[in-house]
Design an enzyme around this catalytic site. Structure first.
Site, PDB file in Angstrom:
ATOM      1  N   HIS A  88      61.545   2.771 -61.039  1.00 21.23           N
ATOM      2  CA  HIS A  88      60.389   1.881 -60.924  1.00 21.23           C
ATOM      3  C   HIS A  88      60.105   1.471 -59.474  1.00 21.23           C
ATOM      4  O   HIS A  88      59.033   0.903 -59.191  1.00 21.23           O
ATOM      5  CB  HIS A  88      60.604   0.626 -61.781  1.00 21.23           C
ATOM      6  CG  HIS A  88      59.389   0.231 -62.552  1.00 21.23           C
ATOM      7  ND1 HIS A  88      58.109   0.364 -62.061  1.00 21.23           N
ATOM      8  CD2 HIS A  88      59.252  -0.300 -63.800  1.00 21.23           C
ATOM      9  CE1 HIS A  88      57.238  -0.077 -62.948  1.00 21.23           C
ATOM     10  NE2 HIS A  88      57.903  -0.471 -64.023  1.00 21.23           N
ATOM     11  N   ARG A  89      61.004   1.728 -58.554  1.00 18.14           N
ATOM     12  CA  ARG A  89      60.718   1.456 -57.132  1.00 18.14           C
ATOM     13  C   ARG A  89      59.685   2.435 -56.588  1.00 18.14           C
ATOM     14  O   ARG A  89      59.002   2.129 -55.603  1.00 18.14           O
ATOM     15  CB  ARG A  89      61.999   1.550 -56.307  1.00 18.14           C
ATOM     16  CG  ARG A  89      63.055   0.510 -56.646  1.00 18.14           C
ATOM     17  CD  ARG A  89      64.356   0.770 -55.926  1.00 18.14           C
ATOM     18  NE  ARG A  89      64.934   2.062 -56.299  1.00 18.14           N
ATOM     19  CZ  ARG A  89      66.089   2.510 -55.815  1.00 18.14           C
ATOM     20  NH1 ARG A  89      66.778   1.780 -54.948  1.00 18.14           N
ATOM     21  NH2 ARG A  89      66.559   3.680 -56.205  1.00 18.14           N
TER      22      ARG A  89
END
Length: 411
Positions: A382-383
């Site tokens: 998700h980064r």
């Protein structure tokens, strides 16, 4: 003939490694081909073999240390000098009580008294020694003037007092104890790396199904041509090709997160490499298939088969694990509908592939139609990606699997 053994460079990008284990002890001879030590990197645990006969004189770096490439880690001799002589039995020293040092600024202990209030004559040093040894001065006979207790009296009393009786213990209850065993170096490396990945990488997951009736029929037709000499095509090869085509169409998915600089950095790889999970006798490994995004299906199948053979024979190198932003892990042969996988350290996504299932789905008129579906789960970092981007990638993979003739075209 004393030589230095240095931390080897096991791959082009390797700068340091963990000296996981010494297999030879100082003074022990070894022969060419013997395993001297085990080195761990972020990708693999490698056994380092001797290239000639010799004797290990000493190790200068203990196991468990992280060492830069080229650093001396041991000294060895090629002519046999330094072999350990047979040890001689040594006499055990006779232990005797050591005097208790008293600090110059130590607080003097108060003079002890008996139960009837009578003062017990003793020197300050004897009182300190009695406190240290747990001796009751009321039970000690002094040898000094007027029966004053001295240090020697306390030490003599400590040696002649009966041994304390152990406190009664509750009876032990027999319980079944699981057998303990030490993990292999590879198992320990995988456990450490995947624990760190699950802890440090913010995973999110997308699950969907691909209708693969046409895909399975295409695979069967390709493999029926036994006279072409081309490699056999498996479901894994077709999924790898579909992922490669999707990666070529969405190069933004070929990126990884780098934790090294403050605040992190995003690295765009752009080479279309794809990791491929392989089950081996030593455990699960995920070597990287180079340029998979641009390989024709037959060439990809040949390269994947070669990589699988080398993995199962234990012939992978550090370079085989370098690069790649995504891995394909196919567990369909083990009867699983969906598989939610942990992202490999250093990558940004992994596609878990389940088994092909026969299910009934309604058609446009609502009538049941038999379908063959493949369960897919994309784990993403998700980064780097949001749900929309990762879902677009997954849908491109599904489109390739559901329209398999596209996979035969040049990328």
């Amino acid at each position: 003939m004393v030589r230095e053994l240095v931390m080897p460079k096991l791959g082009l990008t390797m700068t340091e490694g963990v000296l996981a284990e010494w297999r030879v002890s100082p003074g022990q001879p070894f022969r060419s081909g013997d395993v001297l030590l085990v080195v761990e990197t972020d990708k693999i645990a490698s056994e380092v073999e001797a290239d000639s006969d010799g004797v290990l004189i000493e190790t200068t770096i203990p196991a468990g240390e992280t060492v830069a490439v080229g650093t001396p880690i041991a000294r060895w001799s090629a002519d046999g000098a330094g072999a350990a002589p047979a040890p001689e039995p040594a006499e055990a020293p006779v232990a005797k009580p050591a005097p208790t040092p008293v600090a110059a600024n130590a607080r003097p202990l108060p003079a002890p008294v008996r139960a009837n209030g009578e003062r017990i004559l003793s020197t300050p040093l004897a009182r300190r020694r009695a406190e240290g040894l747990g001796v009751d001065l009321a039970m000690v006979a002094g040898s000094g003037p007027r029966g004053r207790i001295k240090v020697a009296d306390v030490e003599a009393a400590a040696q002649t007092r009966p041994a304390p009786q152990p406190a009664p213990q509750a009876p032990k209850v027999e319980a079944s104890v699981a057998e303990r065993s030490k993990p292999t170096t590879l198992q320990a490396t995988v456990a450490r790396r995947l624990t760190a990945a699950k802890r440090d990488v913010p995973h999110f997951y997308l699950a969907a199904e691909a209708e693969v009736t046409e895909l399975a029929a295409l695979r069967d037709r390709l493999n029926a041509d036994t006279e072409s000499g081309l490699p056999r095509i498996s479901m894994t090869h077709l999924v790898l090709t579909a992922v490669g085509r999707a990666l070529a169409a969405m190069p933004e998915m070929d990126r990884v997160w780098d934790d090294e600089p403050p605040g992190g950095a995003i690295l765009a790889l752009g080479r279309g490499d794809i990791g491929m999970a392989v089950d081996t006798p030593r455990g699960l490994v995920a070597p990287v298939l180079r340029g998979a995004a641009t390989l024709p299906l037959d060439r990809l199948a040949a390269e994947a088969a070669s990589l699988t053979r080398r993995a199962r024979d234990g012939r992978l190198t550090e370079e085989d694990f370098q690069g790649g932003a995504v891995t394909v892990s196919n567990a369909g042969m083990h009867n699983v509908t969906y598989m939610t996988s942990i992202i490999n350290p250093g990558q940004s996504s992994i596609l878990g592939v389940g088994s092909v299932r026969s299910v009934f789905r309604p058609d446009d008129a609502g009538a049941p139609v038999l379908k063959r579906e493949l369960g897919l789960v994309l784990s993403a970092d998700h980064r780097l990606f949001d749900g929309v981007t990762a879902l677009a990638f997954l849908n491109r993979i599904i489109a390739g699997l559901e329209r398999p003739l596209r996979l035969l075209r040049a990328p």
